[in-house]
Scaffold this active site. Structure first.
Site, PDB file in Angstrom:
ATOM      1  N   TRP A 153       0.823  -1.212   0.000  1.00  0.00           N
ATOM      2  CA  TRP A 153       0.000   0.000   0.000  1.00  0.00           C
ATOM      3  C   TRP A 153       0.856   1.261   0.000  1.00  0.00           C
ATOM      4  O   TRP A 153       0.591   2.200  -0.750  1.00  0.00           O
ATOM      5  CB  TRP A 153      -0.999  -0.008   1.158  1.00  0.00           C
ATOM      6  CG  TRP A 153      -2.048  -1.054   0.929  1.00  0.00           C
ATOM      7  CD1 TRP A 153      -2.250  -2.190   1.668  1.00  0.00           C
ATOM      8  CD2 TRP A 153      -3.011  -1.098  -0.142  1.00  0.00           C
ATOM      9  NE1 TRP A 153      -3.284  -2.923   1.120  1.00  0.00           N
ATOM     10  CE2 TRP A 153      -3.768  -2.280   0.015  1.00  0.00           C
ATOM     11  CE3 TRP A 153      -3.303  -0.260  -1.213  1.00  0.00           C
ATOM     12  CZ2 TRP A 153      -4.802  -2.642  -0.853  1.00  0.00           C
ATOM     13  CZ3 TRP A 153      -4.334  -0.616  -2.085  1.00  0.00           C
ATOM     14  CH2 TRP A 153      -5.066  -1.796  -1.898  1.00  0.00           C
ATOM     15  N   ASP A 183      -1.779   6.480   6.231  1.00  0.00           N
ATOM     16  CA  ASP A 183      -2.844   5.639   5.672  1.00  0.00           C
ATOM     17  C   ASP A 183      -3.162   4.576   6.719  1.00  0.00           C
ATOM     18  O   ASP A 183      -2.399   3.627   6.903  1.00  0.00           O
ATOM     19  CB  ASP A 183      -2.360   4.996   4.361  1.00  0.00           C
ATOM     20  CG  ASP A 183      -3.362   3.985   3.786  1.00  0.00           C
ATOM     21  OD1 ASP A 183      -4.431   3.777   4.408  1.00  0.00           O
ATOM     22  OD2 ASP A 183      -3.072   3.416   2.717  1.00  0.00           O
ATOM     23  N   LYS A 239     -12.611  -1.637   5.454  1.00  0.00           N
ATOM     24  CA  LYS A 239     -11.821  -2.599   6.214  1.00  0.00           C
ATOM     25  C   LYS A 239     -12.366  -2.712   7.636  1.00  0.00           C
ATOM     26  O   LYS A 239     -12.846  -3.750   8.030  1.00  0.00           O
ATOM     27  CB  LYS A 239     -10.340  -2.189   6.245  1.00  0.00           C
ATOM     28  CG  LYS A 239      -9.744  -1.870   4.880  1.00  0.00           C
ATOM     29  CD  LYS A 239      -9.557  -3.112   4.016  1.00  0.00           C
ATOM     30  CE  LYS A 239      -9.286  -2.808   2.549  1.00  0.00           C
ATOM     31  NZ  LYS A 239      -8.060  -2.080   2.276  1.00  0.00           N
TER      32      LYS A 239
HETATM   33  C1  LIG Z   1      -7.556  -1.426   1.085  1.00  0.00           C
HETATM   34  C2  LIG Z   1      -6.506  -0.425   1.310  1.00  0.00           C
HETATM   35  C3  LIG Z   1      -6.333   0.674   0.450  1.00  0.00           C
HETATM   36  C4  LIG Z   1      -7.101   0.850  -0.849  1.00  0.00           C
HETATM   37  O1  LIG Z   1      -8.397   1.127  -0.683  1.00  0.00           O
HETATM   38  P1  LIG Z   1      -9.349   1.344  -1.943  1.00  0.00           P
HETATM   39  O2  LIG Z   1     -10.605   1.750  -1.250  1.00  0.00           O
HETATM   40  O3  LIG Z   1      -9.463   0.053  -2.667  1.00  0.00           O
HETATM   41  O4  LIG Z   1      -8.791   2.414  -2.773  1.00  0.00           O
HETATM   42  C5  LIG Z   1      -5.356   1.593   0.748  1.00  0.00           C
HETATM   43  N1  LIG Z   1      -4.575   1.447   1.830  1.00  0.00           N
HETATM   44  C6  LIG Z   1      -4.696   0.398   2.669  1.00  0.00           C
HETATM   45  C7  LIG Z   1      -3.787   0.286   3.837  1.00  0.00           C
HETATM   46  C8  LIG Z   1      -5.667  -0.571   2.439  1.00  0.00           C
HETATM   47  O5  LIG Z   1      -5.790  -1.611   3.272  1.00  0.00           O
END
Ligand SMILES: *Cc1c(COP(=O)(O)O)cnc(C)c1O
Length: 366
Positions: free
Chosen positions: A102, A178, A202
């Protein structure tokens, strides 16, 4: 209701059954309004009340300081990989710590908009990610407008258990985090953070909602090319309603926030996360059959990738798991093996059921 299977998906992921039941009960008529939430104007008093409550509850759960905006946006984590540099970089320097897929994606995307450079990485010679680089070794540029990291790498199962204090490392750059896959499983030290973002799918609710928490002084510096709907200042000034927000996703997120408050908030979620993670990693380490390669000090409490000694065992493992009501345990295609995502909505009983299945499977195939 009959016992539902335990769903270990990395995302979109399981929601608390109580939340789904409440949403089902309110589907046709929210609080006597005669409308379902999906059918309401986002400018009507009913939805405004839902959105305000969700924001207030999130602020309370994460102790978000008053000088931070909470924005309800769209586009997911991947869109934020562009939206953050469009808003914060000024087209100038930004530093990145790459610790897995990521943060690698964030780094790559930011290069389109600014002078993005690697401050540190944990990539081993074989391409694996199993450690965290010591912040004391990070190459922080004085001119960097921010430093980006991913505090929980969902695919590689690596988590920062403490965010770096950039000031003590001699940097004034705000930290951008993030936290998509572990938001609300632990407290955030806001004295160390300038911006935190998370896709909701998530550890919060349905896909389609992205949460951005950003310090006020970082807002209002977007590049002219930044789309208006992605300019944090525009979004903040319109209370996240510059364009139609993902109303139903905000509503479900709000129900999850209320569920979290009833459970005892983030402190209780963290206590449960520690308990669940210790149980699962303990079983893996003690087995002599299953393995997790991540260094213990940075193992994720949310996403646990694990492996078996023989590739041929994965198909029967997954088949037997489904038969026992243990769903979505296949590892991410880039690392293979198995992965159990044990977010807030996963009860301890789900991890206990997984561990007893693992023990039984090993006895038959080990
Ligand atoms: C799932 C995830 C993303 C991407 O999310 P999208 O909604 O598919 O763009 C980004 N960063 C992390 C840490 C993730 O787990």
């Amino acid at each position: 209701m009959k016992q539902r299977p335990y769903n270990f998906s990395a995302g979109p992921a399981a929601l608390p059954a109580e939340v789904l039941e409440q949403a089902a009960a309110e589907m046709l008529d929210w609080h006597g309004s005669g409308m379902g939430v999906m059918e309401m104007s986002h400018r009507g008093k009913e939805f405004i009340a839902i959105a305000h409550q969700a924001e207030a509850d999130l602020r309370r759960l994460l102790a978000v300081p008053p000088n931070f905006h909470i924005l309800f946006m769209q586009g997911g984590g991947l869109a934020e990989n562009a939206i953050v540099p469009l808003n914060l970089s000024g087209g100038a320097a930004a530093d990145f710590v790459v610790t897995g897929s990521w943060s690698q994606k964030s780094f790559k995307e930011a290069k389109k908009y600014c002078d993005a450079q690697l401050a540190a990485a944990n990539t081993a010679a074989d391409g694996s990610h199993t450690t965290l680089p010591d912040p004391a070794t990070w190459r922080l540029r004085r001119e960097a407008r921010y430093l980006h990291l991913c505090s929980n790498e969902t695919i590689h199962g690596i988590e920062f258990h403490e965010l770096p204090d950039l000031k003590s490392l001699g940097s004034d750059a705000p930290l951008v985090v993030d936290c998509s896959s572990h938001i609300l499983s632990r407290a955030i030290d806001w004295s160390r953070v300038g911006l935190a973002f998370a896709g909701a799918q998530k550890n919060i609710g349905p896909a389609g909602l992205t949460i951005v928490m950003v310090r006020e002084d970082l807002v209002g510096h977007a590049l002219p090319v930044c789309p208006s709907a992605f300019d944090y200042k525009t979004v903040a000034e319109h209370g996240s309603m510059f364009n139609t927000p993902p109303t139903y996703a905000i509503y479900i997120a709000g129900l999850v926030f209320q569920w979290l408050l009833r459970q005892g908030g983030v402190a209780e979620m963290e206590r449960r996360a520690v308990q669940k993670a210790e149980l699962l990693y303990g079983a893996i380490d003690a087995s002599g059959f299953y393995s997790n390669k991540v260094e213990r000090s940075c193992r994720s409490r949310m996403n646990v990738p694990f492996f078996m000694p023989d590739e041929r065992l994965y198909a029967p493992f997954l088949e037997g798991a489904v038969a026992r009501g243990l769903l979505q345990l296949k590892g991410h295609k880039s690392v293979g093996g198995l992965r159990a995502s044990i977010y807030n909505a996963m009860p301890l009983e789900g991890v206990q059921a997984l561990v007893s299945y693992m023990t039984e499977f090993q006895a038959r195939h080990g």
